[in-house]
Design an enzyme around this catalytic site. Structure first.
Site, mmCIF file in Angstrom:
data_model
loop_
_atom_site.group_PDB
_atom_site.id
_atom_site.type_symbol
_atom_site.label_atom_id
_atom_site.label_comp_id
_atom_site.label_asym_id
_atom_site.label_seq_id
_atom_site.Cartn_x
_atom_site.Cartn_y
_atom_site.Cartn_z
ATOM 1 N N HIS A 87 0.803 -1.217 0.000
ATOM 2 C CA HIS A 87 0.000 0.000 0.000
ATOM 3 C C HIS A 87 0.838 1.270 0.000
ATOM 4 O O HIS A 87 0.277 2.369 -0.046
ATOM 5 C CB HIS A 87 -0.924 0.005 1.218
ATOM 6 C CG HIS A 87 -0.209 0.038 2.533
ATOM 7 N ND1 HIS A 87 0.657 -0.958 2.935
ATOM 8 C CD2 HIS A 87 -0.214 0.937 3.538
ATOM 9 C CE1 HIS A 87 1.128 -0.676 4.125
ATOM 10 N NE2 HIS A 87 0.624 0.475 4.518
ATOM 11 N N CYS A 88 2.165 1.152 0.049
ATOM 12 C CA CYS A 88 2.998 2.357 0.178
ATOM 13 C C CYS A 88 4.053 2.501 -0.915
ATOM 14 O O CYS A 88 4.068 3.492 -1.635
ATOM 15 C CB CYS A 88 3.698 2.364 1.544
ATOM 16 S SG CYS A 88 2.605 2.753 2.927
ATOM 17 N N ILE A 89 4.955 1.533 -1.021
ATOM 18 C CA ILE A 89 6.144 1.712 -1.853
ATOM 19 C C ILE A 89 5.827 1.971 -3.324
ATOM 20 O O ILE A 89 6.447 2.824 -3.950
ATOM 21 C CB ILE A 89 7.098 0.506 -1.688
ATOM 22 C CG1 ILE A 89 7.594 0.456 -0.235
ATOM 23 C CG2 ILE A 89 8.298 0.637 -2.626
ATOM 24 C CD1 ILE A 89 8.456 -0.735 0.071
ATOM 25 N N ASP B 4 3.630 5.891 -2.872
ATOM 26 C CA ASP B 4 4.056 7.114 -2.191
ATOM 27 C C ASP B 4 5.009 7.989 -2.998
ATOM 28 O O ASP B 4 4.879 9.221 -2.979
ATOM 29 C CB ASP B 4 4.678 6.767 -0.839
ATOM 30 C CG ASP B 4 3.672 6.164 0.118
ATOM 31 O OD1 ASP B 4 2.500 6.037 -0.273
ATOM 32 O OD2 ASP B 4 4.039 5.797 1.237
#
Length: 451
Positions: A284-286, A289
């Site tokens: 959900h991030c890398i 973001d």
């Protein structure tokens, strides 16, 4: 590192009252979004006695929570059951109950659009509904990852439309989630928490909230600083993963084992942190973001070339995997078209049930478009719904000897530790390993092709 100053005085009646309620664990906490971030957060608050209301638009998820039917691996079943049965935690789709809450924490998704621009629509819709029910004496905190400036430029104007004043009537802060699904060492409680408030009073109250349930809270000067901290953390990882992925593609041409190189370099006791190559980045991030940061940077006439290049490499590596499969099949006189490809693992990392942004979804779709016949097995993912690059509904098949033997190629995309890789290699005709999962396999290594 800055410290939190006690700036609340006896004249700041609203702030003083809220802080005291928080310190006594009497403040009712509302959590918007009961997913991988929201549910563990709600449970941690409930475990120390805070009354909690969980809000979600998904009625099925709400019913699961109220039935103590746990669906998040990082939450212990008994912890959820205890706070549900005691009545300290309840979930609802009725957002009018936000008026009951002294603290409202936003934990909603922040994906990318099809053009890879930030999609903060979930934040905006959550803010709009909070603004509708906002009352004096509430603390609003955003935990969803976003670009620097979101709290001040998007959330604050919406909340002040009623005429209430931030830092006086209500309080606003940003404190990014740092959830790492499946991590057995670091949980919500023992992972340091960064927090930035819109005003010094906002920071003091938000700090008071988080220090009740988190071992170390790190205050910063503003919500924007906290927002950028989170984006930087994941951009750092994305860039380093891209570097080792690019090195992997070079090593492939040079005939050098990238895994041997990375592990040897990792023995140096200083000056290096080990990152591993793979079939792409997920979670959900890398994968997301860094694009929030590059998008925001354009507002300042600044182009984050280094970060954008890393994103390109991490996308390119999925195509490299396809090429590796094609080459491996060619070596055994088999074309990719009509080949039976058995994918082993589709979660974005091992031993979790999370498919968000998993490179496996894209790779499966690319293989299918080139005519391959795809089946998969994942002990944590029984079904792949059409999303995230996958266009068809797929169901995990049992990991039988027959399935392994019938496959023209077994493609390891996630290295779940519950899988017997000696058996995989023994029964399979050909194995393409993108995770070095077969490192410990001693027999039949001629069947293994590593990226």
């Amino acid at each position: 590192m800055m410290t939190v100053k006690n700036v609340i005085t006896s004249d700041d009646v609203v702030a003083k009252t809220l802080k005291e309620k928080i310190q006594k664990h009497e403040a009712r906490i509302g959590v918007i979004g009961l997913g991988y971030v929201g549910l563990p957060l709600a449970v941690e608050k409930g475990k120390v006695g805070f009354p909690v209301i969980g809000f979600d638009i998904n009625s099925v998820r709400v019913d699961q929570v109220n039935a103590a039917d746990n669906y998040i691996g990082d939450v212990k079943d008994e912890d959820l059951k205890d706070i549900i049965q005691s009545g300290i935690f309840v979930a609802t789709t009725d957002f009018s109950r936000l008026t009951e809450c002294d603290v409202v924490i936003i934990c909603v998704p922040t994906p990318l659009t099809i053009t890879r621009d930030p999609d903060i629509s979930y934040i905006q819709s959550s803010t709009d509904v909070i603004a509708k029910y906002l009352r004096p004496g509430q603390l609003i905190t955003l935990e969803s990852t976003t670009y620097p400036g979101t709290t001040e430029e998007v959330i604050l104007p919406s909340l002040e439309k009623k005429g209430l004043k931030v830092g006086k009537d209500f309080f606003l802060a940003f404190s990014p989630e740092r959830v790492d699904p499946g991590n057995k060492r670091f949980s919500t409680k023992n992972t340091s928490k960064v927090v930035g408030g819109m005003t010094p009073i906002c920071l003091e109250i938000a700090y008071a909230l988080y220090i009740q349930t988190i071992s170390n809270v790190v205050p910063v000067s503003s919500p924007a600083a906290a927002e950028l901290t989170k984006v930087f953390e994941n951009t750092y990882r994305a860039v380093n993963i891209a570097m080792v992925n690019e090195l992997m593609m070079l090593c492939d041409r040079m005939g050098i084992d990238i895994w041997e190189v990375v592990e040897a370099a990792g023995t140096k006791p200083f000056g290096i942190q080990t990152f591993y190559p793979g079939p792409g980045v997920g979670g959900h991030c890398i994968p997301i973001d860094p694009f929030y940061l590059t998008w925001k940077a354009r507002e300042y006439d600044f182009h984050t070339r280094f970060i954008e290049l890393a994103g390109e490499i991490n996308v390119e590596v999925s195509y490299f995997v396809i090429n590796k499969v094609v080459r491996a099949l060619n070596e055994v006189n088999k074309s990719l078209k009509d080949a039976e490809i058995f994918v082993l693992g589709v979660a974005y990392k091992k031993d979790i049930d999370d498919m968000r942004e998993s490179p496996a979804l894209k790779i499966i779709e690319l293989l299918r478009k080139q005519g391959a016949k795809i089946t998969y097995h994942d002990p944590f993912i029984p079904v792949i719904e059409p999303h995230g690059g996958s266009t068809l509904l797929m169901k995990s098949v049992p990991l039988t000897d027959e399935v392994l033997a019938n496959a023209d190629c077994v493609l390891i995309l996630t290295d779940h530790s519950t899988v017997d890789y000696d058996r995989i290699v023994d029964k399979a005709k050909l194995v393409v390993d993108t995770r070095n999962a077969t490192k410990g396999v001693l027999e039949n290594r001629e069947k293994i092709v590593k990226i």
